[in-house]
Write a protein that holds these residues in place. Structure first.
Motif, PDB file in Angstrom:
ATOM      1  N   LEU A 388       0.873  -1.191   0.000  1.00  0.00           N
ATOM      2  CA  LEU A 388       0.000   0.000   0.000  1.00  0.00           C
ATOM      3  C   LEU A 388       0.898   1.225   0.000  1.00  0.00           C
ATOM      4  O   LEU A 388       1.631   1.458   0.951  1.00  0.00           O
ATOM      5  CB  LEU A 388      -0.904  -0.003   1.237  1.00  0.00           C
ATOM      6  N   THR A 389       0.823   1.984  -1.081  1.00  0.00           N
ATOM      7  CA  THR A 389       1.807   3.053  -1.294  1.00  0.00           C
ATOM      8  C   THR A 389       1.138   4.417  -1.429  1.00  0.00           C
ATOM      9  O   THR A 389      -0.073   4.527  -1.592  1.00  0.00           O
ATOM     10  CB  THR A 389       2.580   2.783  -2.600  1.00  0.00           C
ATOM     11  N   HIS A 390       1.964   5.443  -1.394  1.00  0.00           N
ATOM     12  CA  HIS A 390       1.456   6.794  -1.659  1.00  0.00           C
ATOM     13  C   HIS A 390       0.818   6.861  -3.038  1.00  0.00           C
ATOM     14  O   HIS A 390      -0.186   7.537  -3.236  1.00  0.00           O
ATOM     15  CB  HIS A 390       2.592   7.810  -1.555  1.00  0.00           C
ATOM     16  N   ALA A 391       1.395   6.127  -3.997  1.00  0.00           N
ATOM     17  CA  ALA A 391       0.859   6.177  -5.360  1.00  0.00           C
ATOM     18  C   ALA A 391      -0.556   5.608  -5.421  1.00  0.00           C
ATOM     19  O   ALA A 391      -1.388   6.074  -6.197  1.00  0.00           O
ATOM     20  CB  ALA A 391       1.783   5.422  -6.305  1.00  0.00           C
ATOM     21  N   TYR A 392      -0.839   4.588  -4.588  1.00  0.00           N
ATOM     22  CA  TYR A 392      -2.202   4.045  -4.548  1.00  0.00           C
ATOM     23  C   TYR A 392      -3.177   5.135  -4.133  1.00  0.00           C
ATOM     24  O   TYR A 392      -4.212   5.336  -4.762  1.00  0.00           O
ATOM     25  CB  TYR A 392      -2.290   2.873  -3.560  1.00  0.00           C
ATOM     26  N   VAL A 393      -2.832   5.827  -3.056  1.00  0.00           N
ATOM     27  CA  VAL A 393      -3.719   6.878  -2.555  1.00  0.00           C
ATOM     28  C   VAL A 393      -3.867   7.980  -3.601  1.00  0.00           C
ATOM     29  O   VAL A 393      -4.966   8.458  -3.872  1.00  0.00           O
ATOM     30  CB  VAL A 393      -3.186   7.447  -1.221  1.00  0.00           C
TER      31      VAL A 393
ATOM     32  N   THR B 389      -5.605   8.362   3.446  1.00  0.00           N
ATOM     33  CA  THR B 389      -4.799   9.524   3.064  1.00  0.00           C
ATOM     34  C   THR B 389      -3.326   9.165   2.928  1.00  0.00           C
ATOM     35  O   THR B 389      -2.884   8.093   3.345  1.00  0.00           O
ATOM     36  CB  THR B 389      -4.924  10.617   4.153  1.00  0.00           C
ATOM     37  N   HIS B 390      -2.588  10.097   2.350  1.00  0.00           N
ATOM     38  CA  HIS B 390      -1.130   9.934   2.302  1.00  0.00           C
ATOM     39  C   HIS B 390      -0.558   9.790   3.703  1.00  0.00           C
ATOM     40  O   HIS B 390       0.374   9.023   3.925  1.00  0.00           O
ATOM     41  CB  HIS B 390      -0.503  11.140   1.602  1.00  0.00           C
ATOM     42  N   ALA B 391      -1.145  10.506   4.648  1.00  0.00           N
ATOM     43  CA  ALA B 391      -0.618  10.455   6.013  1.00  0.00           C
ATOM     44  C   ALA B 391      -0.776   9.057   6.615  1.00  0.00           C
ATOM     45  O   ALA B 391       0.069   8.608   7.378  1.00  0.00           O
ATOM     46  CB  ALA B 391      -1.323  11.498   6.885  1.00  0.00           C
ATOM     47  N   TYR B 392      -1.880   8.351   6.245  1.00  0.00           N
ATOM     48  CA  TYR B 392      -2.047   6.983   6.733  1.00  0.00           C
ATOM     49  C   TYR B 392      -0.887   6.117   6.266  1.00  0.00           C
ATOM     50  O   TYR B 392      -0.286   5.372   7.034  1.00  0.00           O
ATOM     51  CB  TYR B 392      -3.372   6.383   6.224  1.00  0.00           C
TER      52      TYR B 392
END
Lengths: 401, 401
Positions: A388-393, B389-392
């Protein structure tokens, strides 16, 4: 002997004899990229079978195609990207019907033998005229080496087309299974309908084809699980031409079909945009296959564990916490005897810390292998997912669907 | 008349009569912040009951405390942050036991009447001597206004302490329920054990207390679901002193207890670090409460929908796709008649697009209200979650646990 060509692209759906395919630009995608594919079974057999999403909320193409495959006769599959035709009301169903009619007209077959599949934005009508003109274009472009073009035309957020085939030279003659796929509950799943067309020139009856397809998908596509979300349009179709004249035994055919599905499934996982790790969760020592599957799925659905893997943290505590959520009625195990290995390092033995997690290196490889031993039996199952990555979000929050 | 003080901090666990509390620094946290809390029931009653995580993999404190509450006698609760004492082997259990023994010694009560709860890093031993010295420190610091200090000492990634109370002046006299909580499957869930201590000076027998606690938690804490992950240590304890002399009827007591639990649950959701939206998913028109709950949970567990909300996209297609994953055996509905409203705008009527989603404004408010009408009955349930979110991702990939 299995000849699975390693060079790309595989011809995909036109690898077996008896099939024509095309991929064209109908103008459904704002990008102007190819967006309509047609796969035609030239026979002599016209056996077809399919599996669809188990979601109770489904798109119009699934409603149409479920009817088509009931008699196990399928002459063609028409697929479009650029619009999923989901939640488009009664007119959406008429759009799917009209598309099948146009294919039937162009090929001289019954519309009732034409499977329709759509992928792309939901909640909007497809532009029917563009779709029908695209069908004419594709019919004119059909060829026995059109597999790669068809695979390109079904792409949405895929970065590469996915094709595969195996040719088996056995006691019953030489026969081939080919296939193409796109999508798959991946990292931009609003567009992530999984569509897959499989073709074979083996001589296979409808009942065997159906059983083989269910077995193959259960062991492959059903065991990749990027975000636990189930599409409203997932469709896997198998077309049988029988053009090779070879009649493999059912087990052999199922094995060949499973090999192609497995290869396509791995390609789908590997193309998960934004993912930095592929994660294979293997559960061994289970009393039943269902128990192993339930435990593996519990782990692959953990946002916590998937985020830890993104941070290259071999967080076995998050693995065990997920294992513990599976009810006793589903999977037998004693929490005090659970073992967890990550990339071959036994980080947890009998429910407690063992080899220091610092000895696990996740940073240098894309593949992360998690092994959970339930010590309750002999069944083993592997389920694949991504981190689960920043790119997913980013993709799923910014993509307008 | 309900007097729920709006000013913070509420005295929390020391709001009712008959309780002492303290929060001290035992040195378990590298930060040097308070990390050990003690709550003592001075009676005259010593009724206690608790609910624990349903995870099959649990920490040593849960194993200990399950035994403690079996006879419904609890004299004290000792809680520490800075270490969860999970996966710490047989020594971990001995640490919990020793902590209870020290509390028993300090207070002159049986160790078997002392509930222990721990939260923090997993897979590591707690430093036992620091823990025991901390117990002595806390015992010496006990006071009848120690509730707020206790609430601070159980914080992990919480940004604010959570306390609440209600005082009810009814036909049976005046009585109070107080409480404190931390954590809760929130945005840094490796540390997100939910711990909650509830206190009351009402005169309540053990059976009523247990029934009321189960009802209250089922309608509050069980309906907040940040990431679908279940902790190995979740603990909610209720202590009954009876010091008010007031004997409310069971329904009234359950209502008061539920009010405090609901307020604490809302504080937990509101403190989800990194979240930009609180999401309330209400399912109405369900045949049964379980059906409504299953559908609401399916929606709150969708990474896709939660990421869309982060992007201020009122993506009702992702809502319906999740509704469709609930089996017919669990929830009756006809996909063709489903309605979805987001923040009061009917974006989907009878399974198809209705009011344009552009009329939904998610950007200007933290709260997002999703209403799904199954049109199959009269039951209604709300489940709360946050956006993805990115923060998660940052917290859960970078946080070393």
């Amino acid at each position: 002997m299995i000849d699975q060509t390693e060079e790309l692209p595989s011809p995909g759906v036109t690898a077996p004899r008896g099939f024509l395919a095309a991929g064209v630009t109908a103008g459904l995608k704002p990008s102007g990229r190819p967006d309509l594919a047609l796969v035609v079974n030239e026979g002599p057999l016209d056996v077809g079978t399919a599996v669809f999403t188990t979601n109770r909320v489904v798109g119009a193409p699934v409603l149409w195609s479920r009817q088509v495959v009931q008699d196990h006769v399928v002459r063609a599959v028409v697929l479009n990207s650029g619009g999923a035709n989901v939640f488009a009301g009664p007119e959406g169903f008429q759009d799917s019907h009209a598309t099948a009619e146009r294919v039937g007209h162009a090929l001289g077959v019954s519309a009732g033998d034409v499977v329709v599949a759509s992928t792309g934005i939901i909640g909007e009508r497809l532009p029917r005229q563009l779709l029908l003109d695209g069908v004419d274009l594709a019919s004119a472009a059909l060829s026995d080496d059109g597999g790669p073009a068809a695979a390109v035309a079904i792409m949405t957020t895929d970065t590469v087309p996915k094709t595969s085939h195996v040719t088996i030279d056995g006691d019953f003659g030489t026969w081939t299974v080919g296939g193409m796929a796109k999508g798959a509950g991946m990292l931009a799943p609003a567009l992530a309908t999984m569509l897959c067309v499989l073709t074979t020139d083996a001589v296979i009856d409808a009942e065997t084809a159906e059983r083989a397809l269910r077995t193959a998908t259960r062991q492959t596509f059903d065991r990749i699980d990027s975000d636990g979300c189930m599409s409203t349009s997932d469709t896997v179709v198998l077309l049988v031409s029988g053009a090779s004249g070879a009649t493999p035994d059912p087990e052999g055919f199922t094995a060949g079909l499973t090999a192609v599905c497995g290869d396509l499934a791995r390609q789908l996982i590997a193309d998960a945009e934004g993912a930095t790790h592929d994660i294979a969760v293997t559960v061994m020592g289970a009393e039943t296959e269902d128990a192993a599957l339930a435990v593996a799925r519990a782990v692959t659905r953990s946002n916590l564990f998937k985020a830890a893997v993104y941070g290259n943290d071999p967080n076995w505590g998050r693995v065990l916490a997920q294992v513990g959520t599976v009810p006793e009625s589903v999977a037998a195990f004693d929490p005090a005897t659970l073992d967890v290995s990550i990339n071959g390092v036994l980080v947890c033995k009998d429910g407690a810390a063992h080899t220091p997690r610092s000895e696990v290196d996740l940073a240098s490889e894309r593949l992360v292998q998690v092994l959970v031993d339930l010590k309750a039996g002999g069944e083993v199952v592997t389920v694949w997912t991504n981190d689960l990555t920043h790119a997913y979000v980013t993709e799923n929050s910014e993509y307008s669907t």
